[in-house]
Design a protein around this motif. Sequence first.
Motif, PDB file in Angstrom:
ATOM      1  N   GLN A   1      36.235  42.825  42.072  1.00 20.88           N
ATOM      2  CA  GLN A   1      37.050  41.609  42.021  1.00 20.88           C
ATOM      3  C   GLN A   1      38.206  41.811  41.042  1.00 20.88           C
ATOM      4  O   GLN A   1      38.078  41.561  39.845  1.00 20.88           O
ATOM      5  N   LYS A   2      39.313  42.272  41.573  1.00 21.61           N
ATOM      6  CA  LYS A   2      40.470  42.602  40.734  1.00 21.61           C
ATOM      7  C   LYS A   2      41.011  41.375  40.010  1.00 21.61           C
ATOM      8  O   LYS A   2      41.531  41.474  38.896  1.00 21.61           O
ATOM      9  N   GLN A   3      40.904  40.194  40.622  1.00 21.00           N
ATOM     10  CA  GLN A   3      41.467  38.990  40.014  1.00 21.00           C
ATOM     11  C   GLN A   3      40.703  38.570  38.759  1.00 21.00           C
ATOM     12  O   GLN A   3      41.260  37.943  37.862  1.00 21.00           O
ATOM     13  N   LYS A   4      39.410  38.905  38.675  1.00 22.94           N
ATOM     14  CA  LYS A   4      38.602  38.470  37.538  1.00 22.94           C
ATOM     15  C   LYS A   4      38.289  39.602  36.567  1.00 22.94           C
ATOM     16  O   LYS A   4      38.370  39.418  35.350  1.00 22.94           O
TER      17      LYS A   4
ATOM     18  N   ASP B   1      39.615  42.686  35.105  1.00 24.88           N
ATOM     19  CA  ASP B   1      40.866  43.439  35.040  1.00 24.88           C
ATOM     20  C   ASP B   1      40.609  44.901  34.703  1.00 24.88           C
ATOM     21  O   ASP B   1      39.478  45.323  34.420  1.00 24.88           O
TER      22      ASP B   1
ATOM     23  N   ARG C   1      39.802  51.601  42.438  1.00 25.39           N
ATOM     24  CA  ARG C   1      38.848  50.690  41.822  1.00 25.39           C
ATOM     25  C   ARG C   1      37.479  50.754  42.500  1.00 25.39           C
ATOM     26  O   ARG C   1      36.433  50.734  41.818  1.00 25.39           O
TER      27      ARG C   1
ATOM     28  N   LYS D   1      33.697  37.670  32.317  1.00 27.90           N
ATOM     29  CA  LYS D   1      34.850  37.703  33.219  1.00 27.90           C
ATOM     30  C   LYS D   1      34.580  36.946  34.516  1.00 27.90           C
ATOM     31  O   LYS D   1      35.460  36.257  35.038  1.00 27.90           O
TER      32      LYS D   1
END
Length: 253
Positions: free
Chosen positions: A24-27, A29, A50, A73
């Motif tokens: 989950q790139k949005q949460k 980092d 990733r 996160k």
Amino acid sequence: MKKRKFGPALYFASDKNVFDALVQKQKVDASTLATLFRNRNTIVSKATDRELLAEYFSRLTHDFYDHRIISEKIGIAPRRERSTTVELKGELDADNVKSVLEDLRREINESGDNAFISRNGDNFSLNIQYSRPDYRKSEFAQLVTKDAVIEFTKTESGYSIASPQNDFANDIRDELVSNIATKTPTPIEKFVITLFDKPSPKARTRFFINLIEGLEGFSKRDVSDVYVYKPKLTDDDRHDLARISHDRINKNG
């Protein structure tokens, strides 16, 4: 004070749980992902895919600290809660109030949560940080950590107690009131404003309409539509805002 029937860990996350969280790139980092690897003496490049990193890391052995970093996160930040007030009237001694708060603070800390007391004259504040599970959330977001502040403000007739409007804070407040009443030699009265006797939405609406209409010195205006928007600033707008901010700083010295 009821003791917690769970904890400190709700579950042991599987490799799939860890993988799903890290992709989950949005949460999560890049710096968090790098921290997880650095804790294992491994340096990773930002150019590395990733999913490749998540797949590799999910196959490793994870501990409490890994879960905590990921949960911070993935977890949802608690929203600001509504507050409620209770009035206590009677001959209330500040030392008795402090003694009751200290006893409950020790119970809260022994149950696994954190609490501390601050004092300003005869006014007190009980600050509590507590965690409760919410099994409707995803694995790394099930444990929700919240803060509750219960304030005792001295009044002419006794104390005013302000606290968040939720079950946890209400139970704490009611226990405090009960213990204070036990230690107070004279009877105390508890006043709570509630609309419990008005279950009908129409009756509650009428109550607030009458309350608004009864305010002296104010006039009412009907609003047909309300629009909330965030306009896009132009370069001239930014320049004007910067100038206004600069003028205010110079004016305030």
